[in-house]
Design an enzyme around this catalytic site. Structure first.
Site, PDB file in Angstrom:
ATOM      1  N   VAL A   5      23.000  28.742 -15.542  1.00 51.34           N
ATOM      2  CA  VAL A   5      21.889  29.695 -15.382  1.00 51.34           C
ATOM      3  C   VAL A   5      20.623  29.056 -14.796  1.00 51.34           C
ATOM      4  CG1 VAL A   5      22.762  31.265 -17.162  1.00 51.34           C
ATOM      5  CG2 VAL A   5      21.085  29.518 -17.791  1.00 51.34           C
ATOM      6  N   ILE A  27      15.502  20.640 -35.178  1.00 48.63           N
ATOM      7  CA  ILE A  27      16.761  20.852 -35.888  1.00 48.63           C
ATOM      8  C   ILE A  27      17.752  19.895 -35.220  1.00 48.63           C
ATOM      9  CG2 ILE A  27      18.480  22.602 -36.557  1.00 48.63           C
ATOM     10  CD1 ILE A  27      15.766  23.825 -37.101  1.00 48.63           C
ATOM     11  N   TYR A  53       8.417  22.336 -21.199  1.00 53.14           N
ATOM     12  CA  TYR A  53       9.271  23.002 -22.187  1.00 53.14           C
ATOM     13  C   TYR A  53       8.419  23.960 -23.046  1.00 53.14           C
ATOM     14  CZ  TYR A  53      12.403  23.384 -26.273  1.00 53.14           C
ATOM     15  OH  TYR A  53      13.195  23.853 -27.301  1.00 53.14           O
ATOM     16  N   ALA A  54       7.297  23.451 -23.557  1.00 49.63           N
ATOM     17  CA  ALA A  54       6.431  24.270 -24.422  1.00 49.63           C
ATOM     18  C   ALA A  54       5.950  25.520 -23.672  1.00 49.63           C
ATOM     19  CB  ALA A  54       5.247  23.442 -24.906  1.00 49.63           C
TER      20      ALA A  54
END
Ligand code: NAD
Length: 250
Positions: free
Chosen positions: A66, A189, A156-157
């Site tokens: 994608v 995580i 990214y943020a």
């Protein structure tokens, strides 16, 4: 006993990853049929496929990258043939921890394409089906980085903050059609995405920031998504669930 997602169909991107695999299995255990999109980790997809075959659900698996519009278009064509998609989980995502002054345009484009552009165009297409059926539950997997502005991962943020903005807009467009759209913002995580960061100084810095003084677990993410889509709540939309262990309060 009727399963919570019996009769529902969910499309999940990033299905071969840490969150994706667990989300797919958990939804399947609740009786949900699945459309799974992944790019790599064919072995992981095979393992998942075997597990899904043991459950009484239908599923399709689509391989697509994608980061490329041509591949997004391939998925859109597939979606256009569907009469029903009840749940969309925009989960595919990448990160490349880089100092702000060193971020280049190739990495910027790559991160924006995977994390934001693909989610936008998939949502646009799935939304049309949900609108016709007057039912939809959309969950965008954003990130704590969008909330506490992690300094070593600006692109990214920003992409994940874009997803939060998109969440609020889609909630607005979807409300008249019983389409609810929310985001979750997990902290760190342990998955493939965060392996390096956890081992480096970033991991320790993150734990210091949290109130709970630990990393999050995949189960914390999965149960939050299930809460948003399983019919237990039907009045939350346009919001962000913060699953960061209190990181930006610490
Ligand atoms: P992961 O690396 O295990 O999984 C990412 C998934 O995205 C994989 O299935 C991968 O194939 C897919 N993907 C990556 N590039 C793609 C591309 N070009 N085309 C199609 N698919 C592509 O990571 P994860 O931890 O499971 O992350 C899932 C989502 O959760 C991501 O959006 C990530 O940003 C977000 N997130 C993760 C954490 C964390 O601590 N793990 C925290 C906050 C947000």
């Amino acid at each position: 006993m009727k399963k919570k997602l019996q009769g529902k169909i969910a499309l999940i991107t990033g299905a071969s990853g840490g969150f994706g695999k667990s989300l797919a299995l958990s939804l399947a255990k609740e009786g949900c049929d699945l459309i799974l999109i992944y790019k790599r980790n064919i072995e992981q997809m095979r393992i998942l496929e075997k597990k899904l075959k043991l459950l009484e659900i239908k599923f399709d698996i689509i391989k697509a990258d994608v980061s490329k519009m041509s591949q997004i278009t391939k998925i859109l064509k597939y979606i256009r043939k569907k009469k029903k998609i009840d749940i969309l989980i925009n989960n595919a995502g990448i990160n490349k921890v880089t100092d702000f002054e060193k971020i280049n345009s190739k990495d910027w484009d790559n991160i924006m394409n995977v994390n934001l552009k693909s989610a936008f165009f998939l949502t646009q297409e799935v939304f049309k089906i949900m609108k016709k059926n007057k039912f939809g539950r959309i969950v965008n997997i954003s990130s704590g980085a969008a909330l506490y502005h992690g300094p070593r991962t600006a692109h990214y943020a920003i992409s994940k903050a874009g997803l939060i903005s998109m969440t609020k807009l889609i909630a607005r467009f979807g409300a008249p059609y019983n389409i609810l759209c929310n985001a979750i913002a997990p902290g760190i995580i342990e998955t493939n995405l965060t392996k390096k960061e956890i081992r480096g100084s970033g991991g320790k810095n993150y734990i210091d920031m949290t109130l709970l003084k630990r990393f999050g677990r995949i189960s914390d993410v999965v149960s939050s998504v299930l809460f948003l889509i399983s019919g237990d709540q039907n009045y939350m939309t346009g919001d962000v669930m913060n699953i960061t262990g209190g990181a930006y309060l610490g």
